[in-house]
Write an enzyme that holds these catalytic residues in place. Structure first.
Site, mmCIF file in Angstrom:
data_model
loop_
_atom_site.group_PDB
_atom_site.id
_atom_site.type_symbol
_atom_site.label_atom_id
_atom_site.label_comp_id
_atom_site.label_asym_id
_atom_site.label_seq_id
_atom_site.Cartn_x
_atom_site.Cartn_y
_atom_site.Cartn_z
ATOM 1 N N ASN A 9 8.213 -1.468 2.657
ATOM 2 C CA ASN A 9 9.532 -1.325 2.040
ATOM 3 C C ASN A 9 10.546 -1.186 3.171
ATOM 4 O O ASN A 9 10.649 -0.130 3.791
ATOM 5 C CB ASN A 9 9.532 -0.087 1.132
ATOM 6 C CG ASN A 9 10.901 0.191 0.540
ATOM 7 O OD1 ASN A 9 11.835 -0.623 0.694
ATOM 8 N ND2 ASN A 9 11.040 1.320 -0.128
ATOM 9 N N LYS A 11 13.664 -1.116 3.044
ATOM 10 C CA LYS A 11 14.872 -0.354 2.654
ATOM 11 C C LYS A 11 16.130 -1.094 3.141
ATOM 12 O O LYS A 11 16.148 -2.318 3.142
ATOM 13 C CB LYS A 11 14.772 1.085 3.169
ATOM 14 C CG LYS A 11 13.459 1.749 2.715
ATOM 15 C CD LYS A 11 13.405 3.226 2.935
ATOM 16 C CE LYS A 11 12.091 3.784 2.396
ATOM 17 N NZ LYS A 11 11.977 5.234 2.536
ATOM 18 N N HIS A 95 11.982 4.177 -7.133
ATOM 19 C CA HIS A 95 11.880 4.840 -5.828
ATOM 20 C C HIS A 95 12.789 6.072 -5.830
ATOM 21 O O HIS A 95 13.857 6.044 -6.454
ATOM 22 C CB HIS A 95 12.295 3.861 -4.719
ATOM 23 C CG HIS A 95 11.911 4.348 -3.356
ATOM 24 N ND1 HIS A 95 12.610 5.339 -2.715
ATOM 25 C CD2 HIS A 95 10.894 3.996 -2.528
ATOM 26 C CE1 HIS A 95 12.028 5.574 -1.535
ATOM 27 N NE2 HIS A 95 10.985 4.772 -1.405
ATOM 28 N N GLU A 97 14.718 7.045 -3.782
ATOM 29 C CA GLU A 97 16.055 6.734 -3.252
ATOM 30 C C GLU A 97 16.901 5.951 -4.259
ATOM 31 O O GLU A 97 18.134 5.905 -4.130
ATOM 32 C CB GLU A 97 15.914 5.968 -1.927
ATOM 33 C CG GLU A 97 15.394 6.881 -0.817
ATOM 34 C CD GLU A 97 14.675 6.168 0.303
ATOM 35 O OE1 GLU A 97 14.763 4.932 0.407
ATOM 36 O OE2 GLU A 97 14.001 6.864 1.094
ATOM 37 N N GLU A 183 4.699 8.815 -4.215
ATOM 38 C CA GLU A 183 5.524 9.109 -3.050
ATOM 39 C C GLU A 183 6.144 10.497 -3.196
ATOM 40 O O GLU A 183 7.208 10.639 -3.822
ATOM 41 C CB GLU A 183 6.647 8.073 -2.915
ATOM 42 C CG GLU A 183 6.171 6.665 -2.676
ATOM 43 C CD GLU A 183 7.170 5.856 -1.852
ATOM 44 O OE1 GLU A 183 6.732 5.158 -0.950
ATOM 45 O OE2 GLU A 183 8.385 5.955 -2.106
ATOM 46 N N GLY A 189 10.200 9.613 4.956
ATOM 47 C CA GLY A 189 11.099 9.528 6.105
ATOM 48 C C GLY A 189 11.224 10.827 6.887
ATOM 49 O O GLY A 189 12.107 10.973 7.719
ATOM 50 N N SER A 229 5.671 8.652 5.011
ATOM 51 C CA SER A 229 5.288 8.826 6.420
ATOM 52 C C SER A 229 3.865 8.346 6.709
ATOM 53 O O SER A 229 3.150 8.957 7.499
ATOM 54 C CB SER A 229 5.476 10.276 6.858
ATOM 55 O OG SER A 229 6.851 10.657 6.723
HETATM 56 P P1 13P Z 1 8.491 6.337 5.079
HETATM 57 O O1 13P Z 1 7.201 5.603 5.357
HETATM 58 O O2 13P Z 1 9.581 5.982 6.043
HETATM 59 O O3 13P Z 1 8.271 7.802 4.941
HETATM 60 O O4 13P Z 1 9.010 5.827 3.659
HETATM 61 C C1 13P Z 1 8.137 5.839 2.589
HETATM 62 C C2 13P Z 1 8.796 5.134 1.457
HETATM 63 O O5 13P Z 1 9.751 5.637 0.893
HETATM 64 C C3 13P Z 1 8.288 3.828 1.066
HETATM 65 O O6 13P Z 1 8.859 3.390 -0.112
#
Ligand code: 13P
Length: 267
Positions: A9, A11, A95, A97, A183, A189, A229
């Site tokens: 992803n 982002k 997600h 986010e 997640e 992150g 992560s």
């Molecule tokens: P990270 O791997 O940067 O923690 O992000 C995970 C994520 O949100 C994947 O959709």
């Protein structure tokens, strides 16, 4: 035996040029790694160009979201038929986010907050139905915030998110097309990974919720990724767990070598 699925992803990262450079680096590193489905989810602006660059590789294409209506006066939105048109196979939904929860538990959201923040459980459900109607595969993200974890609500939150996401969807479609991603919001992150035993346990809770909603056959077939992560140095441990069928990778998917190492760790 469920086939592993490793998704990057990206982002809100990568211009078209940067996206093409990443695919060019990545393709030879994952070539022939056929133990897993591998896909990248670039931003909307790079989908078309990346699709062209993926020709002849074993890398699939996902989008980071979609609107549920097919067309119309919805400024800024991207429809599922538009995504299908450029060759997208997977669509990430819910997600943290895009739910926009960022630490705000859904029950605490006022109508004003709900308007400001994004996807809700019922929105995810409507979108999942639309993705499936287009014969694409939704990757439905679920997971608790740190606050919810500390209050002991992990299993309730995840079960509720899974149950609501699957309303009015046929078990056969769930079995053949739906992917879940567990997640934990606090692990995204942050560099903080959920301990593999705990990640596996909660993925088991996701599977149980699928069984309750759609029956054991669908639960046995559905693939559940871990996200938060995941890195080359912790991927093998996570991916070896019985209920973890893959990874949804953010930061580490932006570097070809790191993402390829995670793909290699999948088997
Ligand atoms: P990270 O791997 O940067 O923690 O992000 C995970 C994520 O949100 C994947 O959709």
């Amino acid at each position: 035996m469920r086939r592993k699925i490793i998704a990057g992803n990206w982002k809100m990262n990568k211009t078209v040029g940067e996206a093409l450079a990443l695919v060019k680096d990545l393709a030879p590193l994952v070539a022939g790694k056929d133990a897993a489905d591998v896909l990248v989810c670039p931003p909307f602006t790079a989908l078309h160009a990346v699709k062209q660059a993926l020709g002849g590789t074993n890398i699939g294409l996902g989008a980071q979201g979609a609107f549920w209506k097919g067309s119309g006066a919805y400024t800024s939105q991207i429809s599922i038929p538009m995504l299908a048109d450029v060759g997208v196979q997977y669509v990430i939904l819910g997600h943290s986010e895009t739910r926009g929860r960022f630490g705000v538990p859904e029950p605490d959201m006022t109508p004003d907050l709900l308007k400001t923040f994004g996807e809700t459980d019922s929105g995810v459900n409507i979108k999942a139905q639309a993705v499936l109607a287009a014969n694409l595969n939704p990757i439905i993200c679920v997971g608790e915030t740190l606050d919810e974890r500390q209050q002991g609500h992990i299993d309730d939150i995840v079960t509720m998110q899974v149950t609501r996401a699957l309303e009015n969807i046929a078990p056969e479609l769930i079995a053949s097309h739906v992917v879940f991603a567990y997640e934990p919001v606090w692990a995204i992150g942050t560099g903080e990974t959920c301990a593999p035993d705990e990640a596996d346990r909660v993925c088991g809770v996701v599977r149980q919720a699928v069984a309750q909603a759609a029956g054991q056959e669908a639960a046995d077939a559905v693939r559940i990724q871990y996200g938060g992560s995941m890195k080359p140095d912790n991927a093998a441990d996570l991916l070896a767990r019985p209920n973890i069928d893959g990874g949804l990778i953010g930061g580490a998917s932006l570097k070809a070598a790191d993402f390829a190492a995670i793909v290699a760790a999948s088997g």
